[in-house]
Write an enzyme that holds these catalytic residues in place. Sequence first.
Site, PDB file in Angstrom:
ATOM      1  N   PRO A 195      -5.953   5.209   4.271  1.00 27.36           N
ATOM      2  CA  PRO A 195      -4.802   6.014   3.859  1.00 27.36           C
ATOM      3  C   PRO A 195      -5.131   7.143   2.887  1.00 27.36           C
ATOM      4  CG  PRO A 195      -4.822   3.971   2.637  1.00 27.36           C
ATOM      5  CD  PRO A 195      -5.966   3.895   3.619  1.00 27.36           C
ATOM      6  N   CYS A 196      -5.823   8.159   3.366  1.00 29.50           N
ATOM      7  CA  CYS A 196      -6.168   9.292   2.512  1.00 29.50           C
ATOM      8  C   CYS A 196      -4.923  10.008   1.994  1.00 29.50           C
ATOM      9  CB  CYS A 196      -7.102  10.255   3.232  1.00 29.50           C
ATOM     10  SG  CYS A 196      -6.452  10.883   4.792  1.00 29.50           S
TER      11      CYS A 196
END
Length: 193
Positions: free
Chosen positions: A143-144
Amino acid sequence: MAPQVFFHCYPTVLGHCGIAWTERGIVGSQLPEETPSMTRDRMWVRFPAAREETAFERLPEAVRHACEGVRALLEGQTRDLLEVQLDDSAVPAFDREVLALTRRIPVGQTLTYGEVAARLGHPGAARAVGRAEGHNPFAPIVPCHRVMGAPAAGKAANLTGFSAAGGVVTKLKILAIEARATGQQVGEQQDLF
């Protein structure tokens, strides 16, 4: 000889995502695009020698599970997707460290690039963390979108540079979905940034 890469495009509430895999695990994931053809085009660019698998029921069980997890996350379920087996062997070592830490950021929380760098024992490497996040081949499984620039004095976080279709708007949509999933009110989200 490199293993055969396969990919599949699938619908989510935010658009059409893509996923690529080999027998070693997931080698790529694509954030939502507006249409299946846009996702397919992105996947062909990223994996030119890949074979497309169009039938969901013919996907390996682990790949089906990953697609279902991404769908659930984007629908607002608190899914961390840590069970999804990634093949990050083509990712540079520093980037692997960054992505491994990013993957452990809980749903509904965020960190700055500097905080990620400090937690990795590399204070001052915020820009290198930003580059690693920008090259994340596994979004949103990694989950950047939960990592952003540090806020300037008295301002919200720096949300520039998100490479998904829709850019920062998509990042904010995903963060809002996750905030609601964890019981936060829309006004409380600002505390995350």
